[in-house]
Design a protein around this motif. Structure first.
Motif, PDB file in Angstrom:
ATOM      1  N   ALA A  39      39.083 -19.459 -38.764  1.00  0.00           N
ATOM      2  CA  ALA A  39      39.153 -20.919 -38.755  1.00  0.00           C
ATOM      3  C   ALA A  39      38.300 -21.511 -37.631  1.00  0.00           C
ATOM      4  O   ALA A  39      37.704 -22.584 -37.794  1.00  0.00           O
ATOM      5  N   GLU A  40      38.234 -20.812 -36.493  1.00  0.00           N
ATOM      6  CA  GLU A  40      37.519 -21.340 -35.324  1.00  0.00           C
ATOM      7  C   GLU A  40      36.139 -20.716 -35.169  1.00  0.00           C
ATOM      8  O   GLU A  40      35.470 -20.919 -34.151  1.00  0.00           O
ATOM      9  N   ASN A  41      35.714 -19.965 -36.192  1.00  0.00           N
ATOM     10  CA  ASN A  41      34.358 -19.412 -36.251  1.00  0.00           C
ATOM     11  C   ASN A  41      34.057 -18.459 -35.103  1.00  0.00           C
ATOM     12  O   ASN A  41      32.947 -18.458 -34.562  1.00  0.00           O
ATOM     13  N   TYR A  42      35.046 -17.645 -34.727  1.00  0.00           N
ATOM     14  CA  TYR A  42      34.794 -16.538 -33.823  1.00  0.00           C
ATOM     15  C   TYR A  42      34.555 -15.283 -34.669  1.00  0.00           C
ATOM     16  O   TYR A  42      35.162 -15.113 -35.726  1.00  0.00           O
ATOM     17  N   ARG A  43      33.715 -14.408 -34.166  1.00  0.00           N
ATOM     18  CA  ARG A  43      33.337 -13.231 -34.951  1.00  0.00           C
ATOM     19  C   ARG A  43      34.436 -12.178 -34.997  1.00  0.00           C
ATOM     20  O   ARG A  43      34.392 -11.287 -35.855  1.00  0.00           O
ATOM     21  N   SER A  44      35.365 -12.223 -34.081  1.00  0.00           N
ATOM     22  CA  SER A  44      36.452 -11.241 -34.090  1.00  0.00           C
ATOM     23  C   SER A  44      37.653 -11.803 -33.346  1.00  0.00           C
ATOM     24  O   SER A  44      37.535 -12.720 -32.519  1.00  0.00           O
ATOM     25  N   ARG A  45      38.815 -11.217 -33.636  1.00  0.00           N
ATOM     26  CA  ARG A  45      40.040 -11.614 -32.946  1.00  0.00           C
ATOM     27  C   ARG A  45      39.969 -11.296 -31.462  1.00  0.00           C
ATOM     28  O   ARG A  45      40.727 -11.838 -30.665  1.00  0.00           O
TER      29      ARG A  45
END
Length: 223
Positions: A39-45
């Protein structure tokens, strides 16, 4: 920083997919941090691990030059760029990493003899922060896995001692139990504060912890 929970999704076992692969996929689909990263457009958790470390220790406050060891897939450098958009960031990884605006990425093994000098040249000056989310490939033998990962932590520390400006920080992934006594002693020789943390985004069943060393003292006199 916590991820919200939604209704749990189950994955049907598909042909040619092992039970372990099905469990992994189900865990990914139901992981609130995975959903939030999308949702926040980060590539990984993993981005949320650094965000939580920063919330607790303020490692990104005022940084202008950062080196990201083991950058792939890029979540930590994304965090740095969003929190400190003026910071210069250089990353390195043996794996290919898609470009990130404002980040110079070297695709090579950090343990290559040429890697430290190439990183220094790319940064063009001292660093405020060295990040290391590197981990050795596991072989399933806890003692061996621990030693291999500690080797990377120690190599990262040696590099950090060469590139950090006084007052800088080094953040590195370690395994359960944290850094061993000798490594902690070495960190305390060179930093004013050394702490261990397991951020909430790190899965409870994961053996990973992080060591946070702040207040780099600079080069110590030869004895």
């Amino acid at each position: 920083m916590r991820g919200g929970r939604g209704p749990r999704q189950r994955v049907r076992t598909a042909r040619n997919r092992s039970a372990s692969s099905t469990r992994w996929l189900e865990r990914q689909l139901n992981d609130p941090y995975v959903r939030r990263a999308r949702a926040e457009n980060y590539r990984s958790r993993a981005a949320y691990k650094l965000l939580e470390i920063d919330e607790r220790f303020g490692v990104l406050k005022g940084v202008t030059a950062v080196i990201d060891l083991g950058i792939a897939p890029g979540g930590w450098s994304q965090v740095v760029r969003r929190r400190m958009p003026q910071a210069k960031v250089v990353g390195i990884d043996l794996l290919p990493t898609d470009p990130i605006e404002g980040v110079e990425i070297l695709q090579m093994d950090f343990m290559d003899d040429e890697a430290p000098e190439k990183l220094k040249a790319a940064l063009g000056g001292p660093a405020d922060l060295v990040l290391s989310d590197m981990a050795a490939n596991t072989v399933g033998h806890p003692q061996t896995d621990h030693l291999r990962t500690m080797g990377l932590v120690e190599a990262g520390l040696e590099f950090a001692k060469e590139v950090l400006r006084p007052g800088g920080a080094y953040v590195a992934k370690v395994l359960a139990g944290g850094a061993d006594n000798n490594l902690v002693a070495e960190l305390k020789r060179h930093f004013t504060a050394v702490k261990h943390a397991k951020p909430p985004a790190s899965r409870k069943d994961s053996s990973e912890w992080y060591v946070i060393a702040q207040g780099f003292k600079g080069e110590l006199p030869k004895t």
